[in-house]
Design an enzyme around this catalytic site. Structure first.
Site, PDB file in Angstrom:
ATOM      1  N   LYS A   1      12.878   7.448  28.906  1.00 19.42           N
ATOM      2  CA  LYS A   1      12.146   8.150  29.944  1.00 19.42           C
ATOM      3  C   LYS A   1      12.835   9.500  30.129  1.00 19.42           C
ATOM      4  O   LYS A   1      14.038   9.563  29.871  1.00 19.42           O
ATOM      5  CB  LYS A   1      12.202   7.255  31.170  1.00 19.42           C
ATOM      6  CG  LYS A   1      12.369   7.932  32.481  1.00 19.42           C
ATOM      7  CD  LYS A   1      12.456   6.981  33.618  1.00 19.42           C
ATOM      8  CE  LYS A   1      12.530   7.762  34.878  1.00 19.42           C
ATOM      9  NZ  LYS A   1      13.774   8.484  35.093  1.00 19.42           N
TER      10      LYS A   1
ATOM     11  N   HIS B   1       9.700   3.764  37.183  1.00 25.06           N
ATOM     12  CA  HIS B   1      10.467   2.607  37.656  1.00 25.06           C
ATOM     13  C   HIS B   1       9.736   1.818  38.762  1.00 25.06           C
ATOM     14  O   HIS B   1       9.618   0.603  38.696  1.00 25.06           O
ATOM     15  CB  HIS B   1      11.828   3.037  38.199  1.00 25.06           C
ATOM     16  CG  HIS B   1      12.706   3.692  37.174  1.00 25.06           C
ATOM     17  ND1 HIS B   1      12.699   3.333  35.856  1.00 25.06           N
ATOM     18  CD2 HIS B   1      13.635   4.678  37.277  1.00 25.06           C
ATOM     19  CE1 HIS B   1      13.588   4.071  35.187  1.00 25.06           C
ATOM     20  NE2 HIS B   1      14.162   4.898  36.032  1.00 25.06           N
TER      21      HIS B   1
ATOM     22  N   LYS C   1      17.673   9.921  47.030  1.00 24.57           N
ATOM     23  CA  LYS C   1      19.093  10.149  46.772  1.00 24.57           C
ATOM     24  C   LYS C   1      19.788  10.356  48.110  1.00 24.57           C
ATOM     25  O   LYS C   1      19.168  10.792  49.083  1.00 24.57           O
ATOM     26  CB  LYS C   1      19.282  11.414  45.931  1.00 24.57           C
ATOM     27  CG  LYS C   1      18.559  11.395  44.592  1.00 24.57           C
ATOM     28  CD  LYS C   1      19.370  10.701  43.541  1.00 24.57           C
ATOM     29  CE  LYS C   1      18.707  10.768  42.188  1.00 24.57           C
ATOM     30  NZ  LYS C   1      19.142   9.687  41.305  1.00 24.57           N
TER      31      LYS C   1
HETATM   32  C1  BG6 Z   1      17.037   7.000  36.293  1.00 26.33           C
HETATM   33  C2  BG6 Z   1      16.820   8.214  37.142  1.00 26.33           C
HETATM   34  O1  BG6 Z   1      15.940   6.792  35.438  1.00 26.33           O
HETATM   35  O2  BG6 Z   1      17.232   5.853  37.137  1.00 26.33           O
HETATM   36  C3  BG6 Z   1      18.008   8.431  38.058  1.00 26.33           C
HETATM   37  O3  BG6 Z   1      16.641   9.357  36.307  1.00 26.33           O
HETATM   38  C4  BG6 Z   1      18.267   7.185  38.877  1.00 26.33           C
HETATM   39  O4  BG6 Z   1      17.798   9.547  38.902  1.00 26.33           O
HETATM   40  C5  BG6 Z   1      18.361   5.954  37.993  1.00 26.33           C
HETATM   41  O5  BG6 Z   1      19.487   7.368  39.583  1.00 26.33           O
HETATM   42  C6  BG6 Z   1      18.420   4.685  38.822  1.00 26.33           C
HETATM   43  O6  BG6 Z   1      18.697   3.609  37.982  1.00 26.33           O
HETATM   44  P1  BG6 Z   1      19.598   2.398  38.460  1.00 26.33           P
HETATM   45  O7  BG6 Z   1      19.539   1.418  37.355  1.00 26.33           O
HETATM   46  O8  BG6 Z   1      20.966   2.959  38.689  1.00 26.33           O
HETATM   47  O9  BG6 Z   1      19.002   1.895  39.732  1.00 26.33           O
END
Ligand code: BG6
Length: 539
Positions: free
Chosen positions: A197, A289, A381
């Site tokens: 992605k 996601h 964030k």
């Molecule tokens: C990534 C995003 O795909 O997923 C990030 O680009 C994000 O910004 C991350 O922090 C979150 O993934 P996880 O597995 O840490 O929850």
């Protein structure tokens, strides 16, 4: 994706060294032992574009190491790392080894394996080869073609662990060099392309990228990754839904009031200001996601666990998402607050930036099962806590049986599926509070994975890599689903005359902008509190 059930572990097994519980052979050339019911993947050459990048270090190598520990890789496997810049294979190996040791020792890392097993690492290291090459030079691909000899039966996986701007140029050159043509090898070898992605930045760019790739490869050769699907806790949602009799009957509009999907992060943009400025929280997390979580939680039961059966049901679900309008979303940007400086003060961020670091959305799925049930999605964030979870909130009981407690004063039943950083689920329900009078009290019953299963240092890419080697695309995105997801958000990304979504401020370390509460208040709903999750009881 294996469907063999695991027996609960004993406390001895739970206390064993995580991730290193299997017996390793003394000779790294020998096959390492594999978990019951699982076979090593077929031999292949894994070509990683972006050998020097963060993804390779943090996720791909730990995952390959874990697969080696579990004996799930074939002895004939080769790993070629491609990157610009000359260096020796030895040097690349040493760098990877050092990072692996650091992640293994870091308690905060998902790869907290403790001490590395030398045997397993040597097994991986012996199969590594570094190849210098520019991603946009035809020479690189000619050189690669020579290297892809018959030693792995012609099987090759090309993993694009590179910035999105290189997806098209690399796919293009792989295609033109004939590297994606299957059947070239002595045994009719497979050729697969793995793409990370972000797959496009909107509907038009995703369509263009798909069309481009599919002019060189069949859909069945393309593995589009969404790493959320590599998480055990996400895959487990399918087990919760379809391996238990009690949930499915209530999993529908008649009983469910709303579903809330949260991916709250405490980190900021972590030095990725340049990428984030162009992407923002919505594009970064929502149509990929969070929609994947929505897909898994809301899709119809497939007829089998076959990749196409599962992906067809997910595709139908994405197709039923009512296109979002700017009115359905709230954007926010973190400002100075208890958790640190505001987004605009981060490196590589414009002082007047209007990029959102928080996004909330109200989504409706227009089908027989879900019509009228809001799905609330939020991500951001620098929020107060790190928490990824799905809460399924049931409707109130239909009748006031307890005289002093109107039904709307009862705490609703909520099933929360906890994905990260804690793994498990909880269920909120009501009981009689002890005492002489009939008083209803809300309680919570919880399940934690590590109480039942051995902890593992799984980084989430093990299943994805293993499945790709096996040719099982269940956990990967099909072209149509990627496009349908982007289509559902296109009016938010390209608002017409109504204007762009306003970006509201929130303090770094808070729960996000107040306007996100108003989004739910319109429907008489409230967000599940981010900071504590115990109904009516002890925090
Ligand atoms: C990534 C995003 O795909 O997923 C990030 O680009 C994000 O910004 C991350 O922090 C979150 O993934 P996880 O597995 O840490 O929850």
């Amino acid at each position: 994706m294996s469907t063999t059930p695991n027996p609960p572990v004993s406390s001895d097994q739970r206390n064993a060294t995580p991730g290193l519980s299997c017996k390793l052979s003394a000779n790294p050339q020998d096959a390492l032992s594999s978990p019951a019911g699982k076979k090593p993947a077929p031999p292949c050459t894994l070509v990683i574009f972006g050998a020097g990048g963060d993804l390779t270090k943090r996720l791909l190598m730990p995952a390959l190491y874990n697969l080696a520990v579990d004996g799930l890789l074939d002895d004939g496997m080769r790993i070629i790392g491609v990157n610009h810049g000359e260096r020796e294979t030895r040097e690349w190996c040493d760098d990877l080894h050092t990072s692996l040791q650091q992640f293994a020792a870091d308690k905060a890392s998902t790869f907290h394996a403790g001490k590395l097993d030398d045997n397993a690492w040597n097994w991986v290291a012996q199969r590594l080869e570094y190849m210098a090459g520019e991603f946009e030079s035809d020479d690189t691909f000619a050189k690669l073609k020579q290297k892809l000899d018959q030693s792995t039966g012609g099987n090759a996986i090309f993993y694009l662990a590179v910035g999105a701007r290189f997806f098209k140029p690399i796919a293009d050159r792989l295609g033109k060099a004939g590297l994606l043509k299957e059947g070239d090898g002595a045994n009719g070898g497979f050729r697969r392309l793995v793409i990370e992605k972000p797959f496009g930045t909107d509907l038009a760019s995703a369509r263009d990228l798909n069309a481009h790739i599919l002019s060189y490869a069949q859909e069945s050769q393309v593995y589009r990754i969404d790493h959320f699907l590599g998480k055990d806790t996400v895959q487990s949602i399918l087990a919760v839904r379809f391996a238990n009799a009690m949930f499915e009957p209530v999993w529908r509009r008649e009983y469910i009031d709303c579903v809330q999907i949260t991916a709250a992060e405490t980190i900021g943009v972590e030095g990725r200001g340049r990428f984030y400025e162009q992407t923002g929280a919505f594009r970064d997390m929502v149509p990929n996601h969070l929609f994947q979580l929505l897909g898994i939680v809301a899709m119809e039961p497939p007829n089998s666990f076959d990749a196409e059966a599962v992906r067809n049901k997910k595709a139908e679900l994405f197709d039923a998402i009512q296109p979002l309008t700017p009115d359905d979303v709230v954007f926010g940007q973190y400002e100075n607050g208890p958790a640190g400086v505001g987004y605009r003060e981060e490196p590589d961020v414009a002082p007047g930036s209007t990029t959102e670091t928080y996004a909330a959305a109200r989504v409706f799925v227009e089908n027989w099962r879900w019509a009228g049930v809001p799905f609330y999605l939020r991500t951001g964030k620098r929020l107060a806590v790190r928490r990824t979870e799905i809460s399924v909130q049931l409707k109130p009981v239909p009748f006031r049986l307890f005289r002093d407690t109107p039904v709307n004063a009862l705490t609703p039943n909520v099933l929360t599926l906890r994905i990260d950083p804690t793994h498990g689920s909880s269920f909120d329900f009501n009981v009689k509070a002890p005492g002489p009078v009939m008083r209803v009290g809300a309680v919570q019953s919880s399940f934690n994975y590590d109480d039942f299963f051995a902890e593992s240092a799984n980084v989430g890419y093990e299943t994805l890599l293993y499945d790709c080697m096996l040719g099982d695309a269940t956990l990967f995105q099909r072209a149509d689903s990627i496009e349908t997801s982007w289509r559902a958000v296109d009016d938010v990304l390209h608002p017409g005359s109504g204007g762009a979504v306003a970006v509201r401020g929130y303090a770094a370390g808070s729960d996000g902008p107040a306007e996100a509460d108003a989004l739910l208040a319109r429907d008489g709903h409230v967000w599940r509190p981010l900071r504590q999750n115990t109904p009516g009881g002890k925090p």
